[in-house]
Design a protein around this motif. Sequence first.
Motif, short mmCIF file in Angstrom:
data_model
loop_
_atom_site.label_atom_id
_atom_site.label_comp_id
_atom_site.label_asym_id
_atom_site.label_seq_id
_atom_site.Cartn_x
_atom_site.Cartn_y
_atom_site.Cartn_z
N LEU A 200 13.00 6.19 5.69
CA LEU A 200 11.43 5.49 5.86
C LEU A 200 10.53 6.49 6.93
O LEU A 200 9.08 5.98 6.28
N PRO A 201 10.58 5.88 8.29
CA PRO A 201 9.90 6.01 8.81
C PRO A 201 9.42 8.25 9.28
O PRO A 201 8.11 8.11 9.55
N ARG A 202 10.38 8.71 9.08
CA ARG A 202 9.56 10.41 8.37
C ARG A 202 8.76 10.42 6.82
O ARG A 202 7.35 10.36 7.18
N LEU A 203 8.95 9.09 6.11
CA LEU A 203 7.80 9.36 4.94
C LEU A 203 6.42 8.42 5.38
O LEU A 203 5.71 9.19 4.87
N LYS A 204 6.78 7.71 6.38
CA LYS A 204 5.39 7.16 7.09
C LYS A 204 4.87 8.02 7.59
O LYS A 204 3.92 7.89 7.56
N ARG A 205 4.97 9.19 8.74
CA ARG A 205 4.45 9.60 9.28
C ARG A 205 4.10 11.29 8.52
O ARG A 205 2.68 11.14 8.50
N MET A 206 4.54 11.14 7.53
CA MET A 206 4.10 11.66 6.30
C MET A 206 3.14 11.66 5.69
O MET A 206 2.47 11.90 4.51
N GLY A 207 2.75 9.82 5.90
CA GLY A 207 1.48 9.13 5.06
C GLY A 207 1.49 8.62 3.85
O GLY A 207 0.79 8.18 3.36
N ASP B 192 15.56 14.72 7.16
CA ASP B 192 14.29 15.66 7.02
C ASP B 192 14.71 15.81 5.71
O ASP B 192 13.07 16.09 5.27
N GLU B 193 15.43 16.51 5.02
CA GLU B 193 15.06 17.58 3.73
C GLU B 193 15.21 16.26 2.76
O GLU B 193 14.52 15.90 1.97
N VAL B 194 15.55 15.18 2.38
CA VAL B 194 15.76 13.70 1.76
C VAL B 194 14.51 13.42 1.86
O VAL B 194 13.48 13.35 0.97
N ALA B 195 13.82 12.82 3.29
CA ALA B 195 12.11 13.05 3.07
C ALA B 195 11.42 14.17 2.19
O ALA B 195 10.52 13.67 1.99
N SER B 196 12.04 15.35 2.95
CA SER B 196 10.52 16.71 2.24
C SER B 196 10.49 16.20 0.80
O SER B 196 9.55 16.47 -0.21
N ILE B 197 11.91 16.17 0.03
CA ILE B 197 11.88 16.40 -1.54
C ILE B 197 11.41 15.10 -2.29
O ILE B 197 10.35 15.38 -3.05
N LEU B 198 11.21 13.97 -1.60
CA LEU B 198 10.62 12.71 -1.80
C LEU B 198 9.40 12.66 -1.44
O LEU B 198 8.40 12.38 -2.72
N PHE B 199 8.96 13.55 -0.28
CA PHE B 199 7.28 13.47 -0.13
C PHE B 199 7.01 14.82 -1.00
O PHE B 199 5.19 14.20 -1.77
N GLU B 200 7.13 15.23 -1.77
CA GLU B 200 7.22 16.04 -2.54
C GLU B 200 6.70 15.61 -3.65
O GLU B 200 5.79 16.33 -4.71
N MET B 201 7.64 14.97 -4.30
CA MET B 201 7.17 14.44 -5.99
C MET B 201 6.06 13.37 -5.83
O MET B 201 5.48 13.81 -6.25
N SER B 202 6.14 12.84 -4.23
CA SER B 202 4.74 12.06 -4.30
C SER B 202 3.29 12.79 -4.73
O SER B 202 2.52 12.34 -5.02
N ALA C 115 0.60 -1.24 -0.10
CA ALA C 115 -0.07 0.32 -0.01
C ALA C 115 0.27 1.40 0.10
O ALA C 115 0.45 2.31 0.17
N ASN C 116 2.12 0.96 -0.85
CA ASN C 116 3.38 2.42 -0.42
C ASN C 116 2.63 3.49 -1.79
O ASN C 116 2.46 2.84 -2.51
N ALA C 117 2.16 4.86 -1.14
CA ALA C 117 1.98 5.40 -1.92
C ALA C 117 3.13 5.56 -2.56
O ALA C 117 2.31 6.16 -4.22
N LEU C 118 4.25 6.15 -2.14
CA LEU C 118 5.39 6.44 -2.81
C LEU C 118 6.42 5.34 -2.97
O LEU C 118 6.57 4.95 -2.25
N LYS C 119 6.57 4.40 -4.60
CA LYS C 119 7.26 2.95 -4.01
C LYS C 119 8.48 3.47 -4.36
O LYS C 119 9.25 4.58 -5.15
N ILE C 120 9.52 3.20 -3.80
CA ILE C 120 10.94 3.43 -3.92
C ILE C 120 11.69 1.98 -4.12
O ILE C 120 11.37 0.92 -3.50
N GLY C 121 12.19 2.13 -5.10
CA GLY C 121 12.82 1.40 -6.11
C GLY C 121 14.60 1.13 -5.86
O GLY C 121 15.46 3.04 -5.57
N LEU C 122 15.41 0.41 -5.86
CA LEU C 122 17.37 0.53 -6.63
C LEU C 122 17.12 0.26 -7.40
O LEU C 122 17.18 -0.04 -8.25
#
Length: 374
Positions: A364-371, A328-338, A17-24
Motif C-alpha cells: 500500500l505505501p508503494r501504491l501511495k508513492r505511485m499516486g 515492488d513487483e506486486v505494486a507494479s502489477i496493481l499500478f499498471e492495472m490502474s 480518494a483512492n484511484a485504485l480500489k482494493i478489496g478482499l
Amino acid sequence: MLAPQISMRERMSMYNANALKIGLFGPNCSSGRAVTRVPERWSGSWPDNLRLARMADEAGIDFLLPIARWKGYGGDTDYQGATWETVNWASGLLASTKKITVFGTMHAPLFNPIIAAKEFVTADHIGEGRFGLNLVVGWNEDEFQMFGVTQREHDARYDYAQEWIDVVKLAWSDRADFDYGGRYFNHKGIRAKPKPFGGTRPLIMNAGASDIGRAFALRNCDAFFTNHRSRARDDTEAKVRTVKAEAAKYGREIDVYTVGVVTCRPTIKDAEAYHRHCVVEEADWSAVDLILAKKNITAENHSPADFQKARNGYAQGMGGFPVVGDPDEVASILFEMSQAGMRGIGISFVNYADELPYFCDEVLPRLKRMGVRA
Ligand SMILES: Cc1cc2nc3c(=O)[nH]c(=O)nc-3n(C[C@H](O)[C@H](O)[C@H](O)COP(=O)(O)O)c2cc1C
C-alpha cells in the motif's frame, strides 16, 4: 428514521480518494479462493472473518466482496464447503467496522425481491451507507437443485434478473402502495420502509461474462467485475475502453474492476515458491476437477495442454490474475492495472488474515508513492 444525505458519487468512490480500489474477495468461504490442501488455508470461520474485516478496515482496504456459494465442491478439502450467507455476513461486519464497503452477493432466482430489498436496506443502515450488492443469476446446476429451483436457460436468467432488480429499486424508491406486474413477478400494494441510508441506494455490481450478462451489468449496475487475465497494458486498456463505450450506449458510466490472487513475499523467488507449493504441489486436484466438470471442462472435451492450463488456473484461485512477487513487483502489477483504467481489484490470499498485514505494510505505501492510493 432521518439519516444524513449522501451522494451516489460518494458511494461509488467508497467514500475515499483512492484511484485504485482494493478489496478482499471470497473470505466468507472456507478455503477462500485457493483450491489447496495446505494446512494454513483459510478457515472462513466467523472469528477469522471478523478479525480480517477489522484489520482491513484499519488498514484502509476499500471493500469486502463475498461469494454466494451454498454447496461445497467436495474433493479432499470439501472446497468452499462451509460458507456464510452473505447479507448476514455483511451486516455483522458492517456493525463491526467504520469505513470499509461490504458487499452482499445475492442469487436473484433464490430470493423474493421484496424480502431481499429489505435485507439490503437493513444492512445498509447498519453500515450507514456502506452496503453494496453483488447481484448474480447463478450457474451451478446442482446447487440450484438443492433448493428445488430449476435453472432457467442462460439468457432468460438475465431477463428474470432485470425484473428482479427493477422490483428491488422500486421498493427502495419513494413510491408507496403500488403494484408491479411483469412476466416473472406480480406484486400488489408494495410498501417498503425505511429506504436505503442517506437518500440514495447501495452500490450495485455484477460480473456477467457473456454478452447478455455484461449488457445487464451495464444497464443496471455501478461496477462491472471482469476476470481479466492479461498483464499487457494494451489488452487491459482495450477491455476497459470497450466496456465503457458499451455502457455509454445505454447513457451510463460504469467502473470496471477485476480479480487477482496475491502472493507477496520479500523476494520474487520466495513468492513463486510459495505459490507453486500451494496451488501446484499441494493443490486439491480432486476439487479442481469437480469444479471444472461443473463448467463442462473435461479431459474429454479439451486438449491435454488446454485442460492442464484450466486446472492450473482454477487451482490458484478459481480464475483471477496471479499477482505473484515481492512488494515492488506486486505494486507494479496493481499500478499498471490502474493506469490502464481498472477502477479496482478484488484480491484473495491463501490465508487472508496472515498475509494481509505484509501486503498493507509493504504494497500500500508503494501504491501511495505511485499516486494511485490516497
Ligand atoms: C468477481 C466475480 C464474482 C462473482 N461472484 C459470484 C458468486 O458469488 N456466486 C455465483 O454464483 N457466481 C458468481 N460469479 C459469476 C458471475 O456472476 C457470472 O455468472 C459468471 O461470470 C458467468 O457470466 P454469465 O452469467 O454472463 O454467463 C462471479 C464472477 C466474478 C468475476
